[in-house]
Every structure is written in C-alpha cells, then in structure tokens.
Scaffold this motif. Structure first.
Motif, PDB file in Angstrom:
ATOM      1  N   GLY A   1       0.779  -1.233   0.000  1.00  0.00           N
ATOM      2  CA  GLY A   1       0.000   0.000   0.000  1.00  0.00           C
ATOM      3  C   GLY A   1       0.806   1.275   0.000  1.00  0.00           C
ATOM      4  N   TRP A   2       2.161   1.164  -0.012  1.00  0.00           N
ATOM      5  CA  TRP A   2       2.974   2.368  -0.064  1.00  0.00           C
ATOM      6  C   TRP A   2       2.862   2.997  -1.458  1.00  0.00           C
ATOM      7  CZ3 TRP A   2       8.403   2.013   2.605  1.00  0.00           C
ATOM      8  CH2 TRP A   2       8.244   1.572   3.926  1.00  0.00           C
ATOM      9  N   PRO A   3       2.602   4.297  -1.562  1.00  0.00           N
ATOM     10  CA  PRO A   3       2.653   4.957  -2.874  1.00  0.00           C
ATOM     11  C   PRO A   3       4.071   4.879  -3.443  1.00  0.00           C
ATOM     12  CG  PRO A   3       1.583   6.356  -1.230  1.00  0.00           C
ATOM     13  CD  PRO A   3       2.224   5.217  -0.488  1.00  0.00           C
ATOM     14  N   GLU A   4       4.171   4.808  -4.754  1.00  0.00           N
ATOM     15  CA  GLU A   4       5.486   4.676  -5.384  1.00  0.00           C
ATOM     16  C   GLU A   4       6.475   5.749  -4.952  1.00  0.00           C
ATOM     17  OE1 GLU A   4       7.458   4.444  -9.876  1.00  0.00           O
ATOM     18  OE2 GLU A   4       5.341   3.983  -9.579  1.00  0.00           O
ATOM     19  N   PRO A   5       6.082   7.053  -4.925  1.00  0.00           N
ATOM     20  CA  PRO A   5       7.048   8.072  -4.500  1.00  0.00           C
ATOM     21  C   PRO A   5       7.584   7.843  -3.088  1.00  0.00           C
ATOM     22  CG  PRO A   5       5.182   9.106  -5.596  1.00  0.00           C
ATOM     23  CD  PRO A   5       4.813   7.671  -5.364  1.00  0.00           C
ATOM     24  N   ARG A   6       6.735   7.290  -2.203  1.00  0.00           N
ATOM     25  CA  ARG A   6       7.190   7.039  -0.835  1.00  0.00           C
ATOM     26  C   ARG A   6       8.276   5.963  -0.813  1.00  0.00           C
ATOM     27  NH1 ARG A   6       2.654   5.307   3.264  1.00  0.00           N
ATOM     28  NH2 ARG A   6       1.962   7.418   2.738  1.00  0.00           N
ATOM     29  N   VAL A   7       8.062   4.905  -1.574  1.00  0.00           N
ATOM     30  CA  VAL A   7       9.072   3.842  -1.657  1.00  0.00           C
ATOM     31  C   VAL A   7      10.386   4.411  -2.183  1.00  0.00           C
ATOM     32  CG1 VAL A   7       9.680   1.620  -2.686  1.00  0.00           C
ATOM     33  CG2 VAL A   7       7.296   2.100  -2.084  1.00  0.00           C
ATOM     34  N   ILE A   8      10.302   5.190  -3.248  1.00  0.00           N
ATOM     35  CA  ILE A   8      11.498   5.738  -3.895  1.00  0.00           C
ATOM     36  C   ILE A   8      12.290   6.619  -2.943  1.00  0.00           C
ATOM     37  CG2 ILE A   8      12.304   7.259  -5.742  1.00  0.00           C
ATOM     38  CD1 ILE A   8       9.719   6.381  -7.287  1.00  0.00           C
ATOM     39  N   VAL A   9      11.619   7.597  -2.336  1.00  0.00           N
ATOM     40  CA  VAL A   9      12.325   8.562  -1.491  1.00  0.00           C
ATOM     41  C   VAL A   9      12.887   7.900  -0.244  1.00  0.00           C
ATOM     42  CG1 VAL A   9      12.078  10.674  -0.129  1.00  0.00           C
ATOM     43  CG2 VAL A   9      10.994  10.515  -2.377  1.00  0.00           C
ATOM     44  N   ARG A  10      12.160   6.959   0.332  1.00  0.00           N
ATOM     45  CA  ARG A  10      12.675   6.284   1.525  1.00  0.00           C
ATOM     46  C   ARG A  10      13.902   5.435   1.190  1.00  0.00           C
ATOM     47  NH1 ARG A  10       7.156   4.642   4.963  1.00  0.00           N
ATOM     48  NH2 ARG A  10       6.753   6.787   5.654  1.00  0.00           N
ATOM     49  N   PHE A  11      13.892   4.806   0.019  1.00  0.00           N
ATOM     50  CA  PHE A  11      15.066   4.055  -0.405  1.00  0.00           C
ATOM     51  C   PHE A  11      16.237   5.011  -0.668  1.00  0.00           C
ATOM     52  CE2 PHE A  11      13.963  -0.483  -1.795  1.00  0.00           C
ATOM     53  CZ  PHE A  11      12.987  -0.605  -0.819  1.00  0.00           C
ATOM     54  N   TRP A  12      15.964   6.195  -1.193  1.00  0.00           N
ATOM     55  CA  TRP A  12      17.016   7.200  -1.373  1.00  0.00           C
ATOM     56  C   TRP A  12      17.629   7.598  -0.032  1.00  0.00           C
ATOM     57  CZ3 TRP A  12      14.585  11.364  -5.155  1.00  0.00           C
ATOM     58  CH2 TRP A  12      14.483  10.809  -6.442  1.00  0.00           C
ATOM     59  N   ILE A  13      16.766   7.801   0.952  1.00  0.00           N
ATOM     60  CA  ILE A  13      17.251   8.209   2.282  1.00  0.00           C
ATOM     61  C   ILE A  13      18.148   7.127   2.875  1.00  0.00           C
ATOM     62  CG2 ILE A  13      16.548   8.711   4.652  1.00  0.00           C
ATOM     63  CD1 ILE A  13      13.991   9.996   3.443  1.00  0.00           C
ATOM     64  N   ILE A  14      17.715   5.876   2.738  1.00  0.00           N
ATOM     65  CA  ILE A  14      18.538   4.768   3.233  1.00  0.00           C
ATOM     66  C   ILE A  14      19.879   4.747   2.520  1.00  0.00           C
ATOM     67  CG2 ILE A  14      18.720   2.249   3.366  1.00  0.00           C
ATOM     68  CD1 ILE A  14      15.635   2.197   3.650  1.00  0.00           C
ATOM     69  N   SER A  15      19.873   4.968   1.215  1.00  0.00           N
ATOM     70  CA  SER A  15      21.121   4.994   0.440  1.00  0.00           C
ATOM     71  C   SER A  15      22.046   6.100   0.933  1.00  0.00           C
ATOM     72  CB  SER A  15      20.825   5.205  -1.050  1.00  0.00           C
ATOM     73  OG  SER A  15      20.273   4.054  -1.625  1.00  0.00           O
ATOM     74  N   PHE A  16      21.483   7.262   1.200  1.00  0.00           N
ATOM     75  CA  PHE A  16      22.292   8.382   1.693  1.00  0.00           C
ATOM     76  C   PHE A  16      22.967   8.027   3.011  1.00  0.00           C
ATOM     77  CE2 PHE A  16      22.594  12.380   4.167  1.00  0.00           C
ATOM     78  CZ  PHE A  16      23.471  13.069   3.352  1.00  0.00           C
ATOM     79  N   ILE A  17      22.213   7.402   3.913  1.00  0.00           N
ATOM     80  CA  ILE A  17      22.779   7.000   5.206  1.00  0.00           C
ATOM     81  C   ILE A  17      23.898   5.979   5.010  1.00  0.00           C
ATOM     82  CG2 ILE A  17      22.274   5.827   7.384  1.00  0.00           C
ATOM     83  CD1 ILE A  17      19.406   7.011   7.144  1.00  0.00           C
ATOM     84  N   LEU A  18      23.675   5.000   4.137  1.00  0.00           N
ATOM     85  CA  LEU A  18      24.670   3.959   3.905  1.00  0.00           C
ATOM     86  C   LEU A  18      25.935   4.519   3.261  1.00  0.00           C
ATOM     87  CD1 LEU A  18      22.367   1.062   2.653  1.00  0.00           C
ATOM     88  CD2 LEU A  18      23.498   1.257   4.882  1.00  0.00           C
ATOM     89  N   VAL A  19      25.785   5.521   2.396  1.00  0.00           N
ATOM     90  CA  VAL A  19      26.959   6.159   1.792  1.00  0.00           C
ATOM     91  C   VAL A  19      27.785   6.852   2.868  1.00  0.00           C
ATOM     92  CG1 VAL A  19      27.668   8.099   0.336  1.00  0.00           C
ATOM     93  CG2 VAL A  19      26.048   6.413  -0.540  1.00  0.00           C
ATOM     94  N   LEU A  20      27.119   7.509   3.812  1.00  0.00           N
ATOM     95  CA  LEU A  20      27.839   8.153   4.915  1.00  0.00           C
ATOM     96  C   LEU A  20      28.551   7.114   5.783  1.00  0.00           C
ATOM     97  CD1 LEU A  20      25.316  10.906   6.094  1.00  0.00           C
ATOM     98  CD2 LEU A  20      27.323  11.166   4.633  1.00  0.00           C
ATOM     99  N   VAL A  21      27.892   5.987   6.009  1.00  0.00           N
ATOM    100  CA  VAL A  21      28.524   4.914   6.788  1.00  0.00           C
ATOM    101  C   VAL A  21      29.776   4.415   6.062  1.00  0.00           C
ATOM    102  CG1 VAL A  21      28.242   2.554   7.643  1.00  0.00           C
ATOM    103  CG2 VAL A  21      26.383   4.205   7.895  1.00  0.00           C
TER     104      VAL A  21
END
Length: 360
Positions: free
Chosen positions: A332-352
């Motif tokens: 039930g997640w809207p597509e933009p929500r999935v995309i942006v949340r995955f982007w945020i996770i990627s940003f955190i992992l890049v910093l790690v």
C-alpha cells in the motif's frame, strides 16, 4: 582531450592552469554530462516515442504500473553518451584506468542494449537469452579483472581490505581475478534489479559514484592515502572525471526519469552503471565499502534470491513480490514514498561507507 589544449594554453596564459587540477576537471565533467543530458534528453524521448520503443509492463505486478506501459525506454543510452563525451573531453587519456572503466561501461551497456532491443523492438519477451547475457558479462568482467591484475604494482593492489579494521587485509593473489569478476558482474545485475521504479536506481547510483570519487581522489594522492592509511593507487585520482560524469549524467537523466517518468533507463543503462561502480570500487580497493554504500542494491538482489529459493524449496513466497520495492508497493505504499525512503537509506549507507576512512 581538452587537458592537452589546457596544458598548451597554460604555457601562454596562466589562468588556464586551473584546468590542470583534478577537482576542477571533475566539476567540469559533472557540468558537461549534465548539460548533455538536459539538452539531448527531450529529443531522445521524442525519437523513442516516434519509434514506439516503449516499456512492457508485467501483468502480475502492481496495478499502478499498468499505466506505465508504452513509456519510452532504453533511455540509459543518453546516460552512457553523456558519460563517454564528458570523460573523453576532460580526462587524461593516457591513464589506463580511464580506458578500463570506459571499456567495461561500454561492454555492459552493449549487452543491455541488445537485451532491451530484443524485448522492446523485436517483441521477444525473453530478450537476450540468460546464458548469452552472462557470457558477454563474463567476458567484460574477466577482461577487466586481468587488466587490473596486470596493472597492480604492489601486493596491496590485489589485497581485500577490511573496512573499519586498521592494517587488516586478505591477500588474494590470483584469486583477485575471479573476485573482481564477481564484483563487477554482481554489481551490474544488482543495479539492474533495483531499476524498477521511477528514479529508484539512478539516485543511489549518483550518491555511490560521488562517494567513490572521494575515495578515488584520496587513493590517488600519496599524502592523503598515507595519512588515512589506505592503499595509494597512482593514477586513480583521474577517475574523478569519470565518476563526476556519472553524477552529471545521472542527475540529468533523473530530470526526465523522476516520478512520473517520461523515460526509463532500461538494461542498457542499469547494467552499465552497475559495472562502472564495481570496476571503480576494485581500482580504489574499496569493494566491501561498495557493498555497504550500495546496500539498497544488495537488499534488492537478496530479496530476489530469498524469494526464488523459498518458492523452490517450500512453495511459499517470503515477500508479496520481488524485488522488494514491489513488496512495499503491494503493501500500500505509494510509489514516490518507496522511492524517497530508499534514497534516504542509500544516503545514510553512503555516509557509513565514507566513515570507514577514519573509523579504524
């Protein structure tokens, strides 16, 4: 190419000395690739529409995707064109690493292009048969591995570094060649699996490329590499231009690929970009850090492996649909929500991943 002229002009006009700096050429690489993408993008999309090179949509997928049928695909060709032109313009073309990265990107892009062409134009749902796809990917991966093994001037250039642990590395010796093969081919296919939603794959690719540019710059500088206790790889700093071109071309493509997408990347872009990240990570000796920074790519790949394995062994599925981004859509997640949340996770992992430079 332009570096040659800049060197000649710098002998007569001191202002042109600025183009001898890696950072300046890296910035110019970003801006050049971005400009090419933005200028050519609308024309490419119109041409793809005229030729009816449109995306086929899985009937068993989320219903929201049915409206995407017919959206122009194979837009990854735009990314590769921008990367190639920008890199050739601003790089030192005597640098072997530049040609290896461009060569790997071209080979994997060609494999993806044939796969897309057969699916979209020739209407062959199988695309390029899996055995032939992996055969040509293997040719590209093994060729790059052998070339990098032959270029290695010190044992540390073939050792596997363990991030966050000081002075800890595993000597690979000849095992370096199959290891590099798996890194390049694995990353290529992982990015391809991630490319299922509008902009989902390209933004993490841009972020990882930016982080690898930092590693390339530091690894190519004898003083910084010594201070940070990372391998010094002479000439690797020149990859800043290549990685900057990925950033610029990726952001330019995202302009048209953001939700709702006007064009899709296709295998031609996804396979090539994944291989490009893989080969650069090998050159700067940060394969495990790539595994961390590209955690979204890893998650998508593992979700497919678990889904297939579970269904074959038990007849049951772990996720509602794989790759995992579709699982969240069906929840039930809207597509933009999935995309942006995955982007945020990627940003955190890049910093790690970047933190591994100091946390040892």
């Amino acid at each position: 190419m332009l570096l040659f002229f800049a060197d000649w002009l710098a002998d007569h006009f001191s202002a042109f000395n600025v183009f001898r700096y890696l950072t300046m050429r890296g910035i110019m690489g970003i801006l050049t690739a971005l400009a090419i993408s933005l200028l050519i993008g609308p024309k490419l999309i119109r041409k793809l529409q005229v030729k009816q090179i449109g995306q086929a949509v899985r009937q068993d997928g989320p219903e929201s995707h049915l409206s995407k049928a017919g959206t122009p695909t194979m837009g990854g060709g735009l990314i590769l064109l921008a990367i190639a032109i920008s890199t050739l313009l601003w790089s030192d073309l005597t640098n072997a690493y530049v040609w290896i990265t461009l060569g790997v990107t071209a080979i994997f892009g060609a494999v993806g292009w044939v796969d897309d062409w057969r699916k979209v134009v020739e209407k062959d749902s199988r695309g390029l048969p899996a055995r032939w796809k992996y055969f040509w990917q293997s040719i590209g991966g093994i060729a790059a591995a052998i070339a990098l093994y032959m270029l290695a001037s010190e044992s540390v250039h073939t050792d596997l570094l363990i991030p966050y642990l000081k002075d800890t590395a595993l000597p690979l010796g000849l095992l370096f060649i199959p290891f590099v093969y798996f890194v390049i081919v694995g990353t290529s296919n992982a990015v391809n699996l991630t490319d299922g939603l509008d902009g989902l794959a390209i933004m993490p690719t841009v972020m990882v490329a930016g982080a690898l540019a930092v590693f390339a710059y530091l690894s190519g500088n004898v003083n910084f590499s010594s201070y940070l206790d990372i391998p010094y790889v002479a000439g690797s700093g020149e990859l800043i231009i290549f990685l900057g071109s990925i950033i610029g071309a990726g952001l330019g493509f995202l302009w048209f690929n953001t939700y709702p997408a006007q064009v899709f990347m296709g295998d031609v872009g996804a396979l090539a970009l994944g291989a490009a990240l893989g080969v650069v990570a090998v050159i700067v000796r940060q394969e495990l850090v790539l595994f961390i920074m590209g955690g979204i790519f890893v998650l998508e790949t593992v979700s497919v492996m678990l889904q297939v394995g579970s269904f074959k062994l038990t007849g049951r599925r772990i996720f509602r649909m794989a790759p995992i981004h579709h699982h969240f859509e069906l929840k039930g997640w809207p597509e933009p929500r999935v995309i942006v949340r995955f982007w945020i996770i990627s940003f955190i992992l890049v910093l790690v991943g970047l933190a591994s430079l100091k946390l040892r």
